[in-house]
Design an enzyme around this catalytic site. Structure first.
Site, PDB file in Angstrom:
ATOM      1  N   ASP A 233      74.691 -18.085  22.761  1.00  0.00           N
ATOM      2  CA  ASP A 233      76.091 -18.486  22.877  1.00  0.00           C
ATOM      3  C   ASP A 233      76.152 -19.923  22.389  1.00  0.00           C
ATOM      4  OD1 ASP A 233      77.343 -16.188  24.284  1.00  0.00           O
ATOM      5  OD2 ASP A 233      75.906 -16.696  25.844  1.00  0.00           O
TER       6      ASP A 233
ATOM      7  N   ASP B   5      84.788  -6.617  26.242  1.00  0.00           N
ATOM      8  CA  ASP B   5      84.620  -7.290  27.538  1.00  0.00           C
ATOM      9  C   ASP B   5      85.393  -6.488  28.570  1.00  0.00           C
ATOM     10  OD1 ASP B   5      83.170  -9.324  26.369  1.00  0.00           O
ATOM     11  OD2 ASP B   5      84.893 -10.646  26.117  1.00  0.00           O
TER      12      ASP B   5
END
Lengths: 257, 218
Positions: free
Chosen positions: A12, A131
């Site tokens: 990330d 998600d």
């Protein structure tokens, strides 16, 4: 004997640095993405996923430069996600050396974008990132909905139906993140992974919640996924990719060693 | 000085293969010029030719024919070592089932078939399609491109269609996904692979290094 289950370390990145937060906040610095990607590759990572978590316009040049640098040194598949909104964004990332792109918010805003992307670049490079959060009551049959904008925005769309639609539109792979588990180190949402994996024919990557190596094993054996993605257990040196693979192999999972 | 042409007909990501070839060229300590091009003259000047491809066969074949890449590949196959990768290999065959049936170049004997949507392993467990990830490649004949690549090394695959050929003498490697399928074909100065050597870390880079040193003889 046959196809190996994949271990995919996830980087990330925010403004050129690898970071890792808990439930998308409380971000810790974990280092230089090129060095980290190379270290994981040498340790036997099967792929690298690079997620640009800020994806603000100003950081785009940094991201492209980082992807180019990783691709020049790391000869395993590289997926890039975060802020992929147009066919030009995809072309730019593929030209920088990405093999696949992960599309999330833009797919929800315009599902046709996924169809166009798959037709133009091939399903093999189109990963749809999903998600999800469980929205059902504790005593009800489990149901998950999808969220966008880094998990901040509810959509009311059922996760299983959404994944089926995305595969029908040409997604070649699904990156499935449980927002309930992300950063908690309590293990994958196994019921979610199993429900999604059995609903479609394309490979599923489980994401969100890995805290130890047994969680990786459970993801494959109980969640029935094809690949497991993890970040913090590798970034902060708790386990190496090699250790993870040896642990999985000892429990009967086929891995590339 | 060694010149490698990566044939560019506008389909998919050629940068990965160019970067991997540049990397192994540097490791070999020789100056390697990698040209990503569809220019027939430049390709004619190359010592070796790579014919890659990703995506759907109908669009690939349309671009191959539009840019006269069929003639370029045919010329290269007469005189130089050629490495075909993934859809590049499939394009060399006679016909593909993909996109309701597409005629391919017909330079090699065989056709391209779909894995099917009910693919199972020997134990009856469901197999995902595309075949995506690292699978073992069994080398079924010795070849200069297998040098220093241990038998049953894993390579990275991503495909939903596979090559089938009656010319079993051409098969240089197989992998198992539902059944044994072609992973590599060898025909004189042509070597064709279903997997992606440029994405297969050590084993893949070794194969590319061998290609840079191969004179096309067996």
């Amino acid at each position: 004997m046959g196809l190996a289950k994949r271990i995919i370390p996830c980087l990330d990145c925010d403004n050129g640095r690898v970071v890792k937060g808990v439930k998308f906040v409380d971000i810790r610095d974990a280092g230089d993405p090129v060095e980290i990607a190379k270290r994981y590759c040498d340790a036997g990572a099967d792929e690298i996923t690079f997620l640009d978590i800020t994806a603000s316009h100003e950081d785009r040049a940094t991201t492209i430069h980082t992807v180019e640098a990783i691709a020049g040194q790391v000869f395993i598949p590289l997926t890039v996600g975060g802020g992929i909104r147009t066919l030009d964004d995809i072309r730019t990332m593929l030209n920088a050396g990405a093999d696949k792109v992960a599309i999330n918010t833009a797919a929800v805003q315009n599902p046709e974008f996924v169809r166009q992307a798959a037709e133009r670049f091939g399903s093999q490079c189109i990963v749809v990132a999903v998600d999800t959060k469980q929205v059902s009551a504790l005593d009800a049959a489990p149901r998950w909905e999808i969220f966008t904008h880094g998990g901040r925005k509810a959509t009311g769309i059922d996760a299983i139906e959404w994944v089926k639609k995305m595969v029908a539109f040409g997604a070649g792979e699904i990156l499935l993140t449980s927002m309930d588990r992300d950063g908690t180190k309590t293990g994958f949402d196994l019921a979610l992974n199993k429900a999604v994996s059995s609903a479609v024919q394309v490979p599923i990557i489980a994401s969100g919640g890995v805290g130890n190596l047994q969680h990786l094993v459970e993801g494959v054996l109980e969640g029935e996924v094809d690949a497991v993605l993890a970040a913090s257990i590798f970034h902060f040196g708790e386990y190496s990719v090699q250790e993870a693979k040896e642990y999985m192999q000892a429990r009967g999972i086929e891995v590339r060693l | 000085m060694s010149k490698i042409a990566v044939i560019d007909y506008g389909m998919g990501n050629l940068h990965s293969v160019a970067k991997a070839v540049e990397y192994v060229g540097r490791e070999l300590g020789e100056v390697t010029e990698v040209m990503v091009t569809a220019d027939a003259e430049k390709i004619a000047q190359a010592d070796r030719v790579i014919f890659p491809g990703v995506g759907a066969i109908r669009d690939c074949m349309a671009e191959i024919l539009r840019l006269n890449v069929d003639e370029i590949v045919a010329d290269a196959m007469k005189s130089k070592p050629v490495l075909a990768i993934c859809v590049g290999m499939q394009a060399l065959m006679q016909r593909s089932e993909e996109n309701h049936g597409v005629n391919c170049l017909g330079f090699l004997n065989g056709d391209v078939r779909f894995f099917g949507d009910k693919l199972k392993d020997a134990g009856g467990a469901r197999l995902k399609v595309p075949h995506m990830g690292w699978n073992k490649v069994k080398q079924t004949q010795p070849h200069p491109l297998w040098r220093d690549v241990p038998d049953e090394s894993r390579f990275y695959f991503v495909h939903s269609y596979y090559v089938h050929t009656q010319s079993s003498q051409m098969i240089a490697g197989v992998t198992n996904y539902g059944a044994d399928i072609v992973a590599a074909l060898a025909d004189n100065n042509i070597f064709a692979v279903q997997f992606h050597p440029e994405k297969s870390q050590t084993a893949g880079l070794t194969l590319l290094r061998n290609f840079l040193q191969w004179d096309g003889a067996l």
